[in-house]
Design an enzyme around this catalytic site. Structure first.
Site, PDB file in Angstrom:
ATOM      1  N   GLY A   1      63.920  54.229  49.463  1.00 31.52           N
ATOM      2  CA  GLY A   1      63.439  52.885  49.752  1.00 31.52           C
ATOM      3  C   GLY A   1      64.469  52.137  50.564  1.00 31.52           C
TER       4      GLY A   1
ATOM      5  N   HIS B   1      70.706  48.311  63.559  1.00 35.71           N
ATOM      6  CA  HIS B   1      70.829  48.826  62.196  1.00 35.71           C
ATOM      7  C   HIS B   1      70.163  47.822  61.265  1.00 35.71           C
ATOM      8  CE1 HIS B   1      74.530  51.545  63.157  1.00 35.71           C
ATOM      9  NE2 HIS B   1      73.399  51.994  63.654  1.00 35.71           N
TER      10      HIS B   1
ATOM     11  N   ASP C   1      68.245  56.046  64.877  1.00 36.65           N
ATOM     12  CA  ASP C   1      67.276  55.425  63.964  1.00 36.65           C
ATOM     13  C   ASP C   1      67.138  56.206  62.661  1.00 36.65           C
ATOM     14  OD1 ASP C   1      66.465  53.417  65.956  1.00 36.65           O
ATOM     15  OD2 ASP C   1      65.498  55.104  66.962  1.00 36.65           O
TER      16      ASP C   1
ATOM     17  N   ALA D   1      64.425  48.786  65.983  1.00 33.74           N
ATOM     18  CA  ALA D   1      65.039  47.559  65.468  1.00 33.74           C
ATOM     19  C   ALA D   1      65.555  46.676  66.589  1.00 33.74           C
ATOM     20  CB  ALA D   1      66.176  47.910  64.508  1.00 33.74           C
TER      21      ALA D   1
ATOM     22  N   LEU E   1      62.802  59.462  52.331  1.00 27.70           N
ATOM     23  CA  LEU E   1      62.032  60.518  51.674  1.00 27.70           C
ATOM     24  C   LEU E   1      60.732  59.959  51.102  1.00 27.70           C
ATOM     25  CD1 LEU E   1      62.027  63.511  50.777  1.00 27.70           C
ATOM     26  CD2 LEU E   1      63.051  62.746  48.615  1.00 27.70           C
TER      27      LEU E   1
ATOM     28  N   ARG F   1      58.195  53.984  67.740  1.00 28.56           N
ATOM     29  CA  ARG F   1      58.953  55.224  67.812  1.00 28.56           C
ATOM     30  C   ARG F   1      58.012  56.424  67.867  1.00 28.56           C
ATOM     31  NH1 ARG F   1      62.607  53.008  63.056  1.00 28.56           N
ATOM     32  NH2 ARG F   1      64.177  51.864  64.241  1.00 28.56           N
TER      33      ARG F   1
END
Length: 424
Positions: free
Chosen positions: A414, A40, A12, A299, A332, A305
């Site tokens: 993003g 994915h 992940d 996903a 990030l 998670r």
């Protein structure tokens, strides 16, 4: 150029997002292991897509996609995944999707056995996705499986299936007391979904070798991460396949070829789906805030998670076993809400500090050692150059580089295809 994109941690990490981004530089994308037990997620100008089986390069019409011999394929799931993409306008033909004749078929009784065993284990369960992955890989090495190429030979398919079903029912009935499976029902399932897939089945090893000889660029796509590898992961809380970059040419179909580059993917923080030791795990309100900020739900399964700060011990180990030449740091931007950011820089085991990833049950007693660094506490999702980053964000990236001993080349800020920057 033969390149593998692989996970550094528990999976992940955002591999699909990076495969979609980097596949524009490649002619072929090949999945080399796993089944539909992980997803994915890719966001591009066509929409948001969750891919469980199809290589992430399928969203680029000019790229040829290969499902390698190391995969286990649920025919029904694959057909459904293809249907969803075709409805969204994605082109899928035998020219841009090739399925290895040697890939193993994940049968309905594999899923049934997976569920029965997890239920039997109760609180001692491994955290399986209940999609048949463990049982089908087990049967592969017992040589009790059907392969995709068997669908092309209906005159022998039913005979092979009958012998396997007789053996499998000994377990289903004898070990679990469950209803046995029937050859006729399974043949109907194989014909219904397998018939549609026949045009895509071929000798992918021959195709890939030819592509390599022609100098084409091949990108190998992995599922999950180093800590879920059957040999080098947190066994037995692992997947049932080899997720490491070294296996990429083997699982894709060209075992005689060698990789030119291994790109490791790791998040700016830690996440883990399923059971097993997760030393840096957060709990309570801090965990909820991080989970919500990152949208951390599986996903493939939708499961929340487990989350925690960046784990330098686990990540350094992942970099080593994946043979990573460089790294992509994802999500990030998720940490932008924090004024201070914790990092797990070591483990304490029986009162002794270690910075090396421990073996087996030692992980169950390991305690995280945290250090805190300054956060940037502002939106960075619009950054596209290193010079756009706040100083604290840049310093965080460089610190992670130092902690894991590998250069970070790409930074994702993003989910969109172009929401990233290159460090060099």
């Amino acid at each position: 150029m033969l390149t593998a994109i692989v996970g550094i941690n528990w999976g992940d990490e955002g591999k699909g997002r990076m495969v979609d981004l980097l596949s524009r530089e490649y002619d072929v994308v090949a999945r080399y292991q796993g089944g539909n037990n992980a997803g994915h997620t890719v966001v591009n100008d066509q929409g948001k897509f969750i891919l469980n089986l199809l290589p992430s390069g399928i969203l680029r019409p000019e790229v040829v996609n290969v499902m390698g011999n190391g995969m286990v394929i649920d025919l029904k799931h694959l057909c459904g995944e293809m249907d969803r993409l075709i409805e969204a306008g994605v082109r899928i033909t035998p020219e841009n999707l090739k399925i290895s004749e040697r890939a193993i078929i994940c049968m309905p009784y594999h899923v049934q056995q997976d569920v029965l065993e997890e239920d039997r284990l109760g609180d001692a369960k491994y955290g399986s996705t209940r999609r048949g992955i463990g049982p089908v890989y087990g049967d592969k090495y017992l040589k009790k499986c059907l392969r995709m190429g068997d669908l092309l030979y209906p005159e022998t398919l039913e005979k092979r299936l009958a012998g396997i079903v007789e053996w499998k029912n000994l377990t289903i009935r004898g070990a679990y007391g469950a209803d046995t499976v029937k050859v006729n029902d399974l043949m109907s399932w194989l014909c219904s979904f397998g018939g549609r897939l026949k045009p895509f089945i071929c000798d992918t090893g021959l195709y890939l070798d030819g592509a390599a000889r022609e100098g084409k660029n091949i990108l190998f796509e992995a599922q999950l991460g180093a800590l879920r590898d059957i040999d080098f992961g947190i066994y037995p809380y692992t997947s049932s396949s080899y997720v490491l970059s070294a296996y990429a040419p083997i699982g894709a179909g060209i075992p005689g070829r060698k990789l030119d580059r291994s790109i490791g993917i790791m998040k700016a923080y830690s996440t883990c789906v399923g059971e097993g030791p997760f030393t840096a795990e957060l709990f309570g309100e801090p965990a909820e805030r991080l989970r919500e900020a990152g949208g951390e739900y599986g996903a493939a399964t939708g499961r929340p998670r487990r989350v925690g700060p960046f784990d330098a011990v686990a990540s350094r180990y992942g970099v080593r076993v994946q043979g990573a030449d460089c790294l992509a740091l994802t999500k990030l931007d998720v940490l932008s809400y924090l004024k201070e950011i914790p990092i797990c820089t070591g483990y304490e085991v029986d009162g002794v500090l270690t910075r090396e990833f421990p073996f087996g049950d030692i992980l169950n007693t390991a305690r995280p050692v945290f250090e805190t660094v300054e956060g940037w506490n502002c939106d960075i999702s619009g950054c596209r150059r290193v010079s756009d980053l706040p100083r604290a964000a840049y310093d965080y990236i460089k610190l992670l580089e130092k902690l894991v001993g590998c250069p970070i080349q790409y930074v994702s800020v993003g989910p969109q295809r172009e929401a990233y920057l290159k460090m060099f």
